[in-house]
Design a protein around this motif. Structure first.
Motif, short mmCIF file in Angstrom:
data_model
loop_
_atom_site.label_atom_id
_atom_site.label_comp_id
_atom_site.label_asym_id
_atom_site.label_seq_id
_atom_site.Cartn_x
_atom_site.Cartn_y
_atom_site.Cartn_z
N VAL A 11 0.84 -1.21 0.00
CA VAL A 11 0.00 0.00 0.00
C VAL A 11 0.87 1.25 0.00
CG1 VAL A 11 -1.63 1.37 1.36
CG2 VAL A 11 -1.98 -1.09 1.11
N PHE A 12 1.94 1.24 0.78
CA PHE A 12 2.79 2.42 0.87
C PHE A 12 3.56 2.68 -0.43
CE2 PHE A 12 6.60 4.78 2.39
CZ PHE A 12 5.92 5.92 2.82
N VAL A 13 3.91 1.61 -1.13
CA VAL A 13 4.56 1.79 -2.44
C VAL A 13 3.62 2.53 -3.39
CG1 VAL A 13 5.38 0.60 -4.50
CG2 VAL A 13 6.13 -0.17 -2.24
N PHE A 14 2.36 2.07 -3.46
CA PHE A 14 1.40 2.76 -4.32
C PHE A 14 1.13 4.18 -3.82
CE2 PHE A 14 0.33 -1.61 -5.63
CZ PHE A 14 0.26 -1.42 -7.01
N ASN A 15 1.08 4.33 -2.51
CA ASN A 15 0.88 5.65 -1.91
C ASN A 15 2.00 6.60 -2.35
OD1 ASN A 15 0.32 6.76 1.56
ND2 ASN A 15 0.39 7.91 -0.32
N THR A 16 3.23 6.13 -2.30
CA THR A 16 4.38 6.95 -2.67
C THR A 16 4.31 7.36 -4.14
OG1 THR A 16 5.75 5.81 -1.03
CG2 THR A 16 6.90 7.04 -2.76
N ILE A 17 3.97 6.41 -5.00
CA ILE A 17 3.89 6.70 -6.44
C ILE A 17 2.82 7.75 -6.73
CG2 ILE A 17 3.30 5.74 -8.70
CD1 ILE A 17 4.52 3.07 -7.69
N LEU A 18 1.62 7.55 -6.17
CA LEU A 18 0.50 8.46 -6.47
C LEU A 18 0.68 9.81 -5.79
CD1 LEU A 18 -2.44 5.91 -6.37
CD2 LEU A 18 -1.44 7.00 -8.37
N ALA A 19 1.35 9.84 -4.65
CA ALA A 19 1.65 11.12 -4.01
C ALA A 19 2.65 11.90 -4.86
CB ALA A 19 2.20 10.89 -2.61
N ALA A 20 3.64 11.19 -5.41
CA ALA A 20 4.64 11.84 -6.27
C ALA A 20 3.99 12.38 -7.55
CB ALA A 20 5.75 10.85 -6.61
N VAL A 21 3.08 11.60 -8.13
CA VAL A 21 2.39 12.05 -9.35
C VAL A 21 1.55 13.28 -9.05
CG1 VAL A 21 0.66 11.44 -11.09
CG2 VAL A 21 2.36 9.75 -10.39
N LEU A 22 0.87 13.30 -7.91
CA LEU A 22 0.08 14.47 -7.53
C LEU A 22 0.97 15.69 -7.34
CD1 LEU A 22 -2.59 15.80 -6.74
CD2 LEU A 22 -2.28 14.93 -4.42
N LEU A 23 2.12 15.50 -6.71
CA LEU A 23 3.06 16.61 -6.51
C LEU A 23 3.52 17.18 -7.85
CD1 LEU A 23 4.67 18.30 -4.49
CD2 LEU A 23 6.50 16.57 -4.63
N VAL A 24 3.84 16.31 -8.79
CA VAL A 24 4.25 16.76 -10.13
C VAL A 24 3.12 17.52 -10.81
CG1 VAL A 24 4.86 15.97 -12.46
CG2 VAL A 24 5.96 14.94 -10.46
N SER A 25 1.89 17.08 -10.61
CA SER A 25 0.74 17.71 -11.28
C SER A 25 0.53 19.15 -10.81
CB SER A 25 -0.52 16.88 -11.04
OG SER A 25 -0.97 17.00 -9.70
N PHE A 26 1.03 19.50 -9.64
CA PHE A 26 0.84 20.86 -9.13
C PHE A 26 1.59 21.91 -9.96
CE2 PHE A 26 0.03 19.04 -4.65
CZ PHE A 26 -1.31 18.87 -4.94
N VAL A 27 2.58 21.48 -10.73
CA VAL A 27 3.32 22.44 -11.57
C VAL A 27 2.73 22.55 -12.97
CG1 VAL A 27 5.44 21.98 -10.29
CG2 VAL A 27 5.03 20.78 -12.44
N LEU A 28 1.75 21.71 -13.29
CA LEU A 28 1.19 21.68 -14.64
C LEU A 28 0.61 23.01 -15.11
CD1 LEU A 28 -0.51 18.16 -14.66
CD2 LEU A 28 1.68 18.82 -15.64
N PRO A 29 -0.06 23.80 -14.25
CA PRO A 29 -0.59 25.07 -14.72
C PRO A 29 0.49 26.03 -15.24
CG PRO A 29 -1.65 24.45 -12.67
CD PRO A 29 -0.51 23.50 -12.88
N TYR A 30 1.75 25.75 -14.94
CA TYR A 30 2.85 26.62 -15.36
C TYR A 30 3.64 26.06 -16.54
CZ TYR A 30 1.70 28.57 -10.83
OH TYR A 30 1.02 29.12 -9.77
N LEU A 31 3.23 24.89 -17.03
CA LEU A 31 3.93 24.25 -18.14
C LEU A 31 3.08 24.30 -19.40
CD1 LEU A 31 5.29 21.06 -16.31
CD2 LEU A 31 6.42 23.27 -16.62
N PRO A 32 3.51 25.02 -20.44
CA PRO A 32 2.71 25.10 -21.67
C PRO A 32 2.58 23.75 -22.35
CG PRO A 32 4.89 26.10 -21.97
CD PRO A 32 4.75 25.80 -20.52
N PRO A 33 1.36 23.35 -22.70
CA PRO A 33 1.15 22.04 -23.34
C PRO A 33 1.91 21.87 -24.66
CG PRO A 33 -0.92 22.91 -22.52
CD PRO A 33 0.09 24.00 -22.36
#
Length: 343
Positions: A11-33
């Motif tokens: 569970v913690f492995v999946f938790n770590t992966i999805l937490a990291a993905v969420l953290l990365v997603s927070f910068v998306l509004p500043y990255l031009p598609p």
């Protein structure tokens, strides 16, 4: 980690992966598609990632494990930068001068159910009756389709921009206030566009924009999504987000030339965690964040809430109320805000 049981370790492995993905997603509004097209697709999954990380946090909290810190920290970072996914309470209604307050509604009506996507009778008439009952002073519609059964003549003024050889469709702005100027911001190689109308209320001229950005054109039925290849989905979504950025740039060029107080309505086909949302919103207020409550879901997608329809208002306006309706006459839900000019 060593003290965890095998299941908890997994569970913690999946938790770590999805937490990291969420953290990365927070910068998306500043990255031009246009530069980060594949990565920008993550913006669609942010609501899901937030909900999942809340569940991970609760899982570890119930077990009284320090692993809860991971998701909690990521959620706090997200809250600081973007606010809460769920609005627990609306702002208190301010003292409203009823002579000054006015209501603005946005609604993607999906051609008034022309092709019977919703298996009900008279959906088009029900939409008109709903609008008449709510009595907005300004109405912004996407995917409008003219028909003899659709009578919106209770609005005194209108501007529409339609296209299509066989089935006319497009955007429309309807108003109880006089429209003194109007036009369209053309988006090339698509039926989508942005239209505007300058309405006169009292001594003020207000610019109202109605934006419909490029659609993903992906069937959002979860069972059908499973049949789609992930590579194709990312490619299609990435290409769409590039086009949305280009359309947003065209819109912003037009917007910069306007010096009136401004209201922007529309279906962005993207979330509040996206690049196009941040660019279009600019210094304006998101009326849902100012006075809404709940998840503010505006699109009919199972399992987690999606907010892709917005009403932004100039700082000159007080946002007195906001409501997301549950009336299911389209794949979108109507939204409405009550505004008044600050004294």
């Amino acid at each position: 980690m060593k003290k965890l049981h095998l299941i908890d370790k997994i569970v913690f492995v999946f938790n770590t992966i999805l937490a990291a993905v969420l953290l990365v997603s927070f910068v998306l509004p500043y990255l031009p598609p246009k530069t980060f097209s594949q990565l920008s697709v993550l913006s669609l999954s942010v609501p899901f990632l937030i909900v999942v990380n809340v569940l991970f946090f609760l899982y570890w909290l119930l077990k009284v494990k320090r692993q809860l810190v991971l998701s909690l920290l990521i959620l706090i970072i997200g809250y600081v930068f973007y606010g809460s996914l769920y609005k627990f309470s609306s702002s208190e209604d301010s003292d409203i001068n009823t002579d000054d307050a006015f209501k603005v509604m946005n609604y993607n009506v999906r051609l008034f159910n022309l092709y019977k996507w919703i298996p009900q009778q008279d959906v088009d008439v029900k939409i008109v009756d709903f609008i008449k009952e709510q009595a907005p002073d300004i109405l912004s519609i996407q995917e409008y389709h003219p028909d003899s059964r659709i009578d919106l003549s209770f609005f005194k003024y209108r501007y529409d921009k339609l296209s299509g050889k066989h089935t006319k469709h497009g955007q429309v702005i309807l108003s109880q206030f006089p429209i003194v100027n109007s036009g369209s911001v053309e988006f090339p190689n698509t039926a989508n566009n942005a239209i505007y109308a300058d309405v006169v209320k009292g001594n003020d001229t207000i610019r109202v924009y109605n934006i419909h950005l490029e659609s993903l054109r992906i069937d959002t039925d979860v069972d059908k999504l499973k049949e789609e290849g992930s590579e194709r989905l990312f490619k299609v979504a990435g290409s769409t987000f590039k086009m949305q950025q280009f359309q947003t740039e065209l819109f912003l060029l037009h917007k910069r030339q306007c010096h009136y107080k401004m209201i922007i309505c529309g279906d962005f086909n993207n979330t509040a965690f996206s690049y196009v949302y941040r660019k279009i919103k600019g210094d304006l207020n998101d009326t849902f964040k100012e006075a809404g409550n709940g998840f503010g879901r505006t699109y009919d997608f199972r399992f987690f809430p999606v907010r892709i329809d917005f009403i932004f208002a100039d700082e000159a306006f007080a946002v007195n109320k906001f409501k997301t309706f549950d009336d299911h006459f389209s794949d979108h839900y109507p939204i409405m805000t009550t505004l008044s000019l600050k004294q």
